[in-house]
Scaffold this active site. Structure first.
Site, PDB file in Angstrom:
ATOM      1  CG  HIS A  98      -1.629  11.327   0.081  1.00  0.00           C
ATOM      2  ND1 HIS A  98      -2.969  11.083   0.278  1.00  0.00           N
ATOM      3  CD2 HIS A  98      -1.124  10.212  -0.477  1.00  0.00           C
ATOM      4  CE1 HIS A  98      -3.250   9.857  -0.145  1.00  0.00           C
ATOM      5  NE2 HIS A  98      -2.148   9.305  -0.604  1.00  0.00           N
TER       6      HIS A  98
ATOM      7  CG  ASP B  55       0.302  12.842   5.824  1.00  0.00           C
ATOM      8  OD1 ASP B  55       0.571  11.743   6.350  1.00  0.00           O
ATOM      9  OD2 ASP B  55      -0.069  12.962   4.644  1.00  0.00           O
TER      10      ASP B  55
ATOM     11  CD  GLN C 227       4.848   7.312   2.432  1.00  0.00           C
ATOM     12  OE1 GLN C 227       5.779   6.546   2.687  1.00  0.00           O
ATOM     13  NE2 GLN C 227       3.836   6.963   1.670  1.00  0.00           N
TER      14      GLN C 227
ATOM     15  CE  LYS D 164       0.554   5.159   3.141  1.00  0.00           C
ATOM     16  NZ  LYS D 164       0.681   4.745   1.742  1.00  0.00           N
TER      17      LYS D 164
ATOM     18  CB  CYS E  24      -2.745  10.001  -3.695  1.00  0.00           C
ATOM     19  SG  CYS E  24      -3.546   8.440  -4.018  1.00  0.00           S
TER      20      CYS E  24
HETATM   21  N1  PMP Z   1      -0.271  10.830   3.329  1.00  0.00           N
HETATM   22  C1  PMP Z   1       0.798  10.332   2.707  1.00  0.00           C
HETATM   23  C2  PMP Z   1       2.054  11.145   2.632  1.00  0.00           C
HETATM   24  C3  PMP Z   1       0.713   9.074   2.113  1.00  0.00           C
HETATM   25  O1  PMP Z   1       1.777   8.575   1.467  1.00  0.00           O
HETATM   26  C4  PMP Z   1      -0.492   8.342   2.198  1.00  0.00           C
HETATM   27  C5  PMP Z   1      -0.639   6.981   1.556  1.00  0.00           C
HETATM   28  N2  PMP Z   1      -0.150   6.899   0.245  1.00  0.00           N
HETATM   29  C6  PMP Z   1      -1.562   8.913   2.879  1.00  0.00           C
HETATM   30  C7  PMP Z   1      -1.411  10.154   3.437  1.00  0.00           C
HETATM   31  C8  PMP Z   1      -2.878   8.216   3.010  1.00  0.00           C
HETATM   32  O2  PMP Z   1      -2.753   7.068   3.781  1.00  0.00           O
HETATM   33  P1  PMP Z   1      -3.927   5.996   3.818  1.00  0.00           P
HETATM   34  O3  PMP Z   1      -4.251   5.667   2.394  1.00  0.00           O
HETATM   35  O4  PMP Z   1      -3.310   4.841   4.550  1.00  0.00           O
HETATM   36  O5  PMP Z   1      -5.073   6.610   4.544  1.00  0.00           O
END
Ligand code: PMP
Length: 407
Positions: A122, A198, A201, A224, A364
């Site tokens: 991401h 990270d 997910q 999430k 993203c």
């Molecule tokens: N890493 C992953 C794999 C994600 O799916 C996301 C959110 N789409 C993020 C990081 C970022 O999370 P946040 O927007 O809650 O900071």
């Protein structure tokens, strides 16, 4: 079905609504999950009964607010099995957590040192590292894919004694693939590198044990995992957090302040400058309670059941391409797909007309989408409240979309 879905669904009032004349089928939980009544009640109860600033006051409300805020930290500690509450830092979310680690990296990195991430990251696990590399002269290296999964041969090749940080997503928000982060942590450590995971997910969907993974840092987002937005966690091993400078400075994080200098509080408060997201952390604590009661292994099994049910039906649809691993056991409840001849935005708009909420875009993860040679994808993602009927509706809505556009 592993979970008592009708009981669970009754906790999520938002799901009980009509969208475009159809019952809502919410399949966008990878972007953000819905919040159960128990989480909303906890936030409301805090504001209605206990609202006060934390750590400062000696009055009863301040003591209650502080106790609730710190109790949430203990809940998260147990949830991810950190060995100490000092290792659980409240942040704004995964993005903030990963930015903090990359700031710490700037303390350590020297020119020509290497950082290894993967092409499926991401943006929040790419751009902070680009910045750290640009500031220190370190080199950012990418691990690529094989058969829709991380290429472990490439990873073993890229992680060398020059590597100082390895930062990999536990579960991809596009491919859905579950990465072997425990094995990767071992490889990183064999080379003396720091392992960052990270967990945005993974934490909502499967049992996470940071000690078992033996990662050095782990990031997660409350929104999430059935919790509120604006709250997340950075887990870090105590020894590393002791070396890490605070990122923000101000009230709450200090011990003594003099005219020209100041000293910091001990962990974890050294990192929590200013009035924190008290209601958010309390909501996250309630979400942890909620998920723990259902059981993370049950949640994971439920998503496996949904995948096993829907994947054969999706694979039968002519012109539909699914990205990520073939084997459902290697996947969380995330399905990115495209329909031949249609832009994914049109697919998502057409599905919305049927009441089915999916996401379309680069999620993203632009470098991944470029690497796959795609403009974008549509993405359906599941959570505890999704049913086989939701899967059927998705399949039916895709078929209607195909018929409508004549593709
Ligand atoms: N890493 C992953 C794999 C994600 O799916 C996301 C959110 N789409 C993020 C990081 C970022 O999370 P946040 O927007 O809650 O900071």
């Amino acid at each position: 079905m592993t979970l008592e879905i009708s009981k669970i669904r009754s906790d999520f009032q938002i799901l009980d609504q009509i969208v475009n004349d159809e019952p809502l089928v919410y399949l966008d939980s990878a972007a953000t999950t819905q919040k159960p009544r128990q989480v909303l009640d906890a936030i409301r109860a805090y504001y209605e009964h206990d609202n006060a600033n934390v750590h400062r006051g000696v009055h009863t409300l301040a003591e209650r607010a502080t106790a609730d805020y710190e109790a949430s930290r203990d809940k998260v500690r147990a949830f991810i099995n950190a060995s100490s509450r000092k290792e659980v830092l409240f942040t704004r979310g995964t993005t903030t957590a990963l930015n903090w680690v990359a700031k710490f990296a700037e303390q350590i990195l020297q020119p020509e040192d290497e950082i290894v991430i993967s092409i499926m990251e991401h943006h929040s696990n790419i751009i902070p590292w680009q910045q750290a590399a640009a500031k220190t002269g370190a080199i950012l290296k990418f691990v690529y894919l094989k058969d829709g999964e991380l290429d472990m041969v490439d990873l073993r090749d890229k992680v060398t004694n020059k590597t100082k940080f390895v930062s990999i997503t536990h579960v991809s928000n596009v491919l859905g693939v579950i990465n072997p982060v425990k094995e990767i942590a071992q490889i990183a450590h064999e080379h003396g590198a720091i392992m960052v995971v990270d967990g945005a997910q993974s934490t909502p969907h499967m049992t996470v044990d940071v000690q078992d993974l033996d990662c050095d840092f782990f990031a997660l987002s409350g929104h999430k995992m059935a919790g509120p937005t604006g709250i997340g966690v950075l887990y870090g091993k105590e020894a590393l957090l002791n070396q890490m400078n605070p990122i923000e400075f101000g009230g709450e994080m200090i011990d003594f302040v003099y005219e020209q200098s100041a000293t910091w509080k001990e962990l974890p408060w050294k990192f929590e400058a200013g009035t924190p997201n008290i209601a958010g952390s309390i909501g996250l604590g309630a979400a942890v309670d909620y998920l723990t009661e259902i059981g993370l292994d049950n949640i994971h099994q439920h998503e496996q059941d949904l995948l096993n049910y829907v994947m054969p039906k999706l694979r039968e649809i002519e012109g539909l391409t699914i990205y990520g691993p073939e084997d459902n056991q290697r996947r969380g409840g995330v399905i990115a797909f495209n329909l031949d001849g249609l832009h994914p935005h049109d697919v998502a708009t057409a599905l919305d007309m049927e009441g089915v909420a999916v996401r379309a875009g680069h999620h993203c993860a632009q470098p991944l989408i470029d690497y796959l040679g795609l403009p974008a994808t549509a993405r359906a993602s599941f959570y505890i409240y999704n049913t086989f009927a939701d899967c059927d509706k998705l399949v039916e809505a895709i078929k209607l979309t195909k018929a409508f556009f004549g593709v």
